[in-house]
Motif scaffolding. Structure first.
Motif, PDB file in Angstrom:
ATOM      1  N   UNK A   1       0.830  -1.208   0.000  1.00  0.00           N
ATOM      2  CA  UNK A   1       0.000   0.000   0.000  1.00  0.00           C
ATOM      3  C   UNK A   1       0.862   1.255   0.000  1.00  0.00           C
ATOM      4  N   UNK A   2       1.923   1.222   0.809  1.00  0.00           N
ATOM      5  CA  UNK A   2       2.802   2.389   0.893  1.00  0.00           C
ATOM      6  C   UNK A   2       3.493   2.650  -0.443  1.00  0.00           C
ATOM      7  N   UNK A   3       4.028   1.558  -1.055  1.00  0.00           N
ATOM      8  CA  UNK A   3       4.693   1.745  -2.354  1.00  0.00           C
ATOM      9  C   UNK A   3       3.730   2.303  -3.392  1.00  0.00           C
ATOM     10  N   UNK A   4       2.500   1.729  -3.394  1.00  0.00           N
ATOM     11  CA  UNK A   4       1.522   2.192  -4.380  1.00  0.00           C
ATOM     12  C   UNK A   4       1.180   3.659  -4.184  1.00  0.00           C
ATOM     13  N   UNK A   5       1.343   4.139  -2.957  1.00  0.00           N
ATOM     14  CA  UNK A   5       1.066   5.550  -2.690  1.00  0.00           C
ATOM     15  C   UNK A   5       2.308   6.410  -2.908  1.00  0.00           C
ATOM     16  N   UNK A   6       3.399   5.781  -3.372  1.00  0.00           N
ATOM     17  CA  UNK A   6       4.600   6.550  -3.663  1.00  0.00           C
ATOM     18  C   UNK A   6       5.501   6.797  -2.464  1.00  0.00           C
ATOM     19  N   UNK A   7       5.242   6.090  -1.375  1.00  0.00           N
ATOM     20  CA  UNK A   7       6.064   6.291  -0.183  1.00  0.00           C
ATOM     21  C   UNK A   7       7.247   5.331  -0.217  1.00  0.00           C
ATOM     22  N   UNK A   8       8.433   5.831   0.189  1.00  0.00           N
ATOM     23  CA  UNK A   8       9.644   5.012   0.139  1.00  0.00           C
ATOM     24  C   UNK A   8       9.706   4.154   1.392  1.00  0.00           C
ATOM     25  N   UNK A   9       9.549   2.853   1.194  1.00  0.00           N
ATOM     26  CA  UNK A   9       9.452   1.961   2.338  1.00  0.00           C
ATOM     27  C   UNK A   9      10.279   0.704   2.132  1.00  0.00           C
ATOM     28  N   UNK A  10      10.728   0.145   3.244  1.00  0.00           N
ATOM     29  CA  UNK A  10      11.471  -1.110   3.213  1.00  0.00           C
ATOM     30  C   UNK A  10      10.932  -2.030   4.285  1.00  0.00           C
ATOM     31  N   UNK A  11      11.287  -3.305   4.173  1.00  0.00           N
ATOM     32  CA  UNK A  11      10.998  -4.253   5.235  1.00  0.00           C
ATOM     33  C   UNK A  11      12.121  -5.284   5.227  1.00  0.00           C
ATOM     34  N   UNK A  12      12.278  -6.008   6.341  1.00  0.00           N
ATOM     35  CA  UNK A  12      13.306  -7.042   6.359  1.00  0.00           C
ATOM     36  C   UNK A  12      12.782  -8.287   5.644  1.00  0.00           C
ATOM     37  N   UNK A  13      13.698  -9.011   4.998  1.00  0.00           N
ATOM     38  CA  UNK A  13      13.293 -10.193   4.255  1.00  0.00           C
ATOM     39  C   UNK A  13      13.243 -11.423   5.151  1.00  0.00           C
ATOM     40  N   UNK A  14      12.641 -11.261   6.307  1.00  0.00           N
ATOM     41  CA  UNK A  14      12.535 -12.388   7.229  1.00  0.00           C
ATOM     42  C   UNK A  14      11.082 -12.616   7.563  1.00  0.00           C
ATOM     43  N   UNK A  15      10.708 -13.883   7.714  1.00  0.00           N
ATOM     44  CA  UNK A  15       9.312 -14.198   8.046  1.00  0.00           C
ATOM     45  C   UNK A  15       8.947 -13.648   9.419  1.00  0.00           C
ATOM     46  N   UNK A  16       9.832 -13.903  10.400  1.00  0.00           N
ATOM     47  CA  UNK A  16       9.532 -13.500  11.787  1.00  0.00           C
ATOM     48  C   UNK A  16      10.719 -12.773  12.407  1.00  0.00           C
ATOM     49  N   UNK A  17      10.951 -11.544  11.974  1.00  0.00           N
ATOM     50  CA  UNK A  17      12.091 -10.818  12.545  1.00  0.00           C
ATOM     51  C   UNK A  17      11.768 -10.270  13.930  1.00  0.00           C
ATOM     52  N   UNK A  18      12.836 -10.113  14.756  1.00  0.00           N
ATOM     53  CA  UNK A  18      12.625  -9.516  16.066  1.00  0.00           C
ATOM     54  C   UNK A  18      12.508  -8.009  15.908  1.00  0.00           C
ATOM     55  N   UNK A  19      11.667  -7.390  16.743  1.00  0.00           N
ATOM     56  CA  UNK A  19      11.442  -5.947  16.626  1.00  0.00           C
ATOM     57  C   UNK A  19      12.752  -5.176  16.807  1.00  0.00           C
ATOM     58  N   UNK A  20      13.564  -5.653  17.754  1.00  0.00           N
ATOM     59  CA  UNK A  20      14.822  -4.963  18.027  1.00  0.00           C
ATOM     60  C   UNK A  20      15.717  -4.921  16.788  1.00  0.00           C
ATOM     61  N   UNK A  21      15.758  -6.048  16.098  1.00  0.00           N
ATOM     62  CA  UNK A  21      16.579  -6.116  14.878  1.00  0.00           C
ATOM     63  C   UNK A  21      16.076  -5.114  13.848  1.00  0.00           C
ATOM     64  N   UNK A  22      14.755  -5.008  13.745  1.00  0.00           N
ATOM     65  CA  UNK A  22      14.188  -4.110  12.743  1.00  0.00           C
ATOM     66  C   UNK A  22      14.500  -2.659  13.083  1.00  0.00           C
ATOM     67  N   UNK A  23      14.396  -2.316  14.378  1.00  0.00           N
ATOM     68  CA  UNK A  23      14.686  -0.947  14.784  1.00  0.00           C
ATOM     69  C   UNK A  23      16.175  -0.644  14.622  1.00  0.00           C
ATOM     70  N   UNK A  24      17.008  -1.667  14.882  1.00  0.00           N
ATOM     71  CA  UNK A  24      18.448  -1.486  14.705  1.00  0.00           C
ATOM     72  C   UNK A  24      18.762  -1.177  13.244  1.00  0.00           C
ATOM     73  N   UNK A  25      18.068  -1.870  12.353  1.00  0.00           N
ATOM     74  CA  UNK A  25      18.259  -1.642  10.918  1.00  0.00           C
ATOM     75  C   UNK A  25      17.953  -0.188  10.574  1.00  0.00           C
ATOM     76  N   UNK A  26      16.886   0.334  11.188  1.00  0.00           N
ATOM     77  CA  UNK A  26      16.546   1.743  10.951  1.00  0.00           C
ATOM     78  C   UNK A  26      17.690   2.649  11.381  1.00  0.00           C
ATOM     79  N   UNK A  27      18.234   2.388  12.565  1.00  0.00           N
ATOM     80  CA  UNK A  27      19.309   3.242  13.062  1.00  0.00           C
ATOM     81  C   UNK A  27      20.542   3.138  12.181  1.00  0.00           C
ATOM     82  N   UNK A  28      20.853   1.910  11.721  1.00  0.00           N
ATOM     83  CA  UNK A  28      22.046   1.710  10.899  1.00  0.00           C
ATOM     84  C   UNK A  28      21.957   2.421   9.559  1.00  0.00           C
ATOM     85  N   UNK A  29      20.751   2.437   8.985  1.00  0.00           N
ATOM     86  CA  UNK A  29      20.654   2.990   7.629  1.00  0.00           C
ATOM     87  C   UNK A  29      20.013   4.375   7.602  1.00  0.00           C
TER      88      UNK A  29
END
Lengths: 271, 430
Positions: free
Chosen positions: B371-399
């Motif tokens: 939905x976000x992409x279709x609305x033109x918003x730049x979005x990413x997600x991790x390519x994991x079925x069940x990622x830990x929230x901490x890992x996802x937030x860490x990814x945000x900080x890293x990039x």
């Protein structure tokens, strides 16, 4: 005009001397005379022989074409960025050894640079091998990158069919060990977004899997050694009818008619 | 050798620079063209003088004899002649190839970008030339590189000076290339080369020395117009007259503060016929530079009226004037500064990471991100079925991703998402 005629006459005289294997000193003298005559004539000689063109299979882009190209690239880049891809760039030439052995039959289509006393170089053939080299060189295990750049192939340029020797590729790749099919799905989403965005009309994305194809060949009785060659015949189904593809498999590639028929039952399926 | 990959941080910075240059070119009404990286060898032959040995040639593979383009000016001249164009204002941003000795610390590579702007056509004197200088001024100011200076001279004035100083015409080019070294060597060494290597008489060299060490503005031009020796030389008078006109236009453009009429400027390329100019950065105190000379020029150009005529079958001339922005050198400088400042450059533009805190929520993530992409918003997600929230937030900080859109089981039930500001950790339900 008279000077040009004189130059031509002198050139003819030199040719005759060389043909008759005359005394080398005499040849040298006449050649020197010819060069002096040409120099006196000024730059005109050069202009008559000069061919004003771009190399075969390449073309200039005029401002109108550039405007269209810019629009298309913007749509593509916007999409890549929307998906969080980083951009890299690599040199237009690679070490010849980097490209050797990666393109099979197509290796003869690679442009080589002249050996001018340094490293042996070739122009890049695609953006994927340079990408693999980049990953290995920098010991990178995970990256989502796009790369838009020209590549070079000494093809037979059928210019009307849009096939050139120098042309742009817009690549998007995801490298890394991830949970199955998520990155693969994103690649297809990207294709869909870009083609929709460019408003080219209705389009279709065909999907298959090498593993399914190979499994199918095995089940239909194709010997392992013939997998790739049968694969390339099947690939022609978008240009030739089944009858012709079957003929090629049986007559040219030596497949048994029964195996061909069994393949036929599968490869005509889509849904 | 002499080439490098550009990792994401590099490309991001470089693209910003190119965009600034292109914005300026467009502001001045230039149209873009592109030419192939390959040219017929004969197209490039005879255009670069001594530098011809630096051209990359392709192996004879049975077809046409080809070479990689050495600059964007000769291709432009070919383009004009091929299409019988007599008037054009164009820009061209592309890579060129030179088998130089890559002193890579000085930012000298064998493959590098050039940003060229050229005006082709017969026009009233010095107006297009003035616009080229205005463009250099705009771009260099825009990029905030610090203080800079644009040196201006004219091939006719130089040749006039040589003539007035008793240099035989056959030695003009040799004298020119020696004078060109004045920005790297002191006058004593230049004089030695002129007399010792190039065979000029010491008196002629001294007389040249009186002139080439001069620089200034309109006042200098006026003085030279009165100079008894120069005013007798037709070429010098012509050059000085046009230089005066140029300075009047530059005054109207408001940029003479950074322009200097400098008689030591010679410029390497053979094809210049009139005004020539070069922009240099004036060294900052806090810049970490290996050698003082390595600051180098960041833009250069001039008038070249004879080049197109060399391509045209009938020898028809199309006068041209243009400038090339040394984007690689500028890039090296900025890259060094970024590194020195410890600034972190983002390599993506992603605005939000779609995250899920619990297991079995991949489907919800895929739906939302779509939905976000279709609305033109730049979005990413991790390519994991069940990622830990901490890992996802860490990814945000890293990039450097500023926001996270979190959907957990609670949010799904309530039909909302939680938008989290990664830096401040504030959360908002929406």
């Amino acid at each position: 005009m008279a000077e040009e005629a004189a130059v031509r006459a002198q050139a003819e005289a030199v040719r005759r001397l060389k043909q008759d294997k005359a005394d080398p000193d005499e040849i040298a003298k006449e050649v020197a005379k010819l060069l002096e005559m040409k120099a006196q004539l000024g730059g005109d000689e050069g202009k008559h022989k000069f061919v004003l063109k771009t190399p075969k299979g390449t073309r200039d882009y005029n401002p109108k074409q550039m405007a269209i190209r810019e629009r298309v690239f913007n749509a593509i880049i916007t999409c890549f960025k929307r998906h969080g891809a980083e951009v890299i760039d690599t040199p237009v030439f690679e070490l010849k050894e980097t490209l050797t052995g990666k393109y099979g039959e197509d290796s003869k289509l690679i442009y080589d640079l002249k050996d001018q006393g340094g490293e042996l170089l070739s122009l890049r053939y695609d953006l994927t091998v340079p990408f693999a080299r980049y990953l290995a060189m920098n010991k990178i295990t995970n990256i989502k990158r796009y790369h838009i750049a020209k590549v070079y192939r000494r093809d037979n340029p059928a210019m009307t069919r849009g096939r050139y020797r120098e042309f742009y590729q817009c690549d998007f790749d995801i490298a890394g060990q991830f949970d199955p099919m998520i990155p693969d799905a994103e690649c297809l989403k990207i294709v869909h977004e870009i083609l929709s965005d460019l408003q080219l009309g209705d389009f279709l994305v065909k999907v298959n899997d090498r593993r399914i194809l190979d499994g199918m060949f095995a089940v239909c009785g194709v010997p392992d050694s013939k997998f790739r060659t049968i694969c390339s015949s099947v690939d022609k189904l978008d240009k030739m009818p089944w009858e012709e593809v079957r003929s090629e498999m049986v007559e040219e590639k030596g497949l048994s008619p029964e195996a061909a028929d069994r393949i036929g039952e599968y490869v005509q399926l889509h849904g | 050798q002499g080439t490098r990959d550009h990792p994401p941080a590099s490309v991001a910075l470089r693209d910003r620079l190119l965009a600034a240059a292109v914005a300026c070119f467009k502001r001045h009404g230039a149209a873009a063209i592109d030419t192939p990286v390959l040219e017929l060898r004969e197209t490039l032959t005879g255009k670069y003088g001594e530098d011809t040995k630096l051209i990359y040639e392709l192996q004879d593979q049975g077809g046409e004899l080809l070479a990689l383009r050495y600059d964007l000016t000769v291709p432009f001249a070919r383009y004009l002649a091929m299409n019988k164009i007599t008037h054009m204002k164009r820009y061209h941003v592309a890579k060129v190839y030179r088998r130089d000795n890559p002193a890579t610390t000085r930012g000298r590579y064998r493959e590098f970008y050039q940003c060229d702007f050229d005006i082709a056509g017969q026009f009233d004197p010095m107006i297009p030339d003035a616009e080229c200088l205005k463009i250099v001024h705009e771009i260099l100011s825009d990029l905030q590189l610090g203080d800079f200076l644009v040196k201006v001279n004219d091939r006719r004035i130089l040749n006039g000076v040589f003539a007035a100083c008793g240099v035989p015409e056959s030695q003009f080019i040799a004298a020119c290339s020696t004078v060109d070294k004045l920005d790297k060597m002191p006058w004593e060494d230049v004089k030695k080369e002129m007399v010792g290597e190039k065979g000029l008489s010491p008196e002629a060299a001294d007389r040249i020395g009186e002139y080439v060490q001069l620089h200034g503005g309109l006042d200098l031009i006026e003085r030279l117009l009165q100079d008894p020796k120069l005013s007798q030389n037709k070429l010098a008078k012509e050059g000085l007259g046009d230089m005066k006109l140029l300075f009047e236009y530059l005054t109207l453009f408001g940029i003479t503060g950074k322009i200097s009429f400098d008689l030591s400027l010679a410029r390497g390329l053979d094809y210049y016929t009139g005004v020539i100019f070069e922009a240099v950065l004036l060294q900052q105190e806090n810049d970490h530079v290996e050698e003082p000379a390595s600051v180098g020029s960041v833009a250069g150009g001039g008038r070249y009226d004879g080049l197109v005529g060399m391509f045209d079958p009938k020898g028809r001339k199309v006068p041209c004037v243009g400038v090339s922005i040394g984007i690689e050198r500028i890039f090296s400088i900025l890259e060094q500064r970024v590194k020195a400042s410890g600034q972190k450059v983002r390599t993506t533009e992603t605005q939000v990471l779609v995250a899920t805190p619990q297991k079995h929520l991949l489907a919800a993530r895929l739906k939302l991100i779509s939905e976000l992409w279709d609305a033109g918003i730049k979005a990413e997600m991790l390519y994991k079925k069940d990622p830990k929230l901490l890992k996802q937030l860490q990814y945000c900080e890293d990039t450097g991703i500023p926001l996270a859109a979190i959907i957990g089981e609670q949010e799904l039930t309530d039909g909302v998402i939680k938008l989290r500001d990664v830096a401040t950790r504030e959360e908002v339900r929406m």
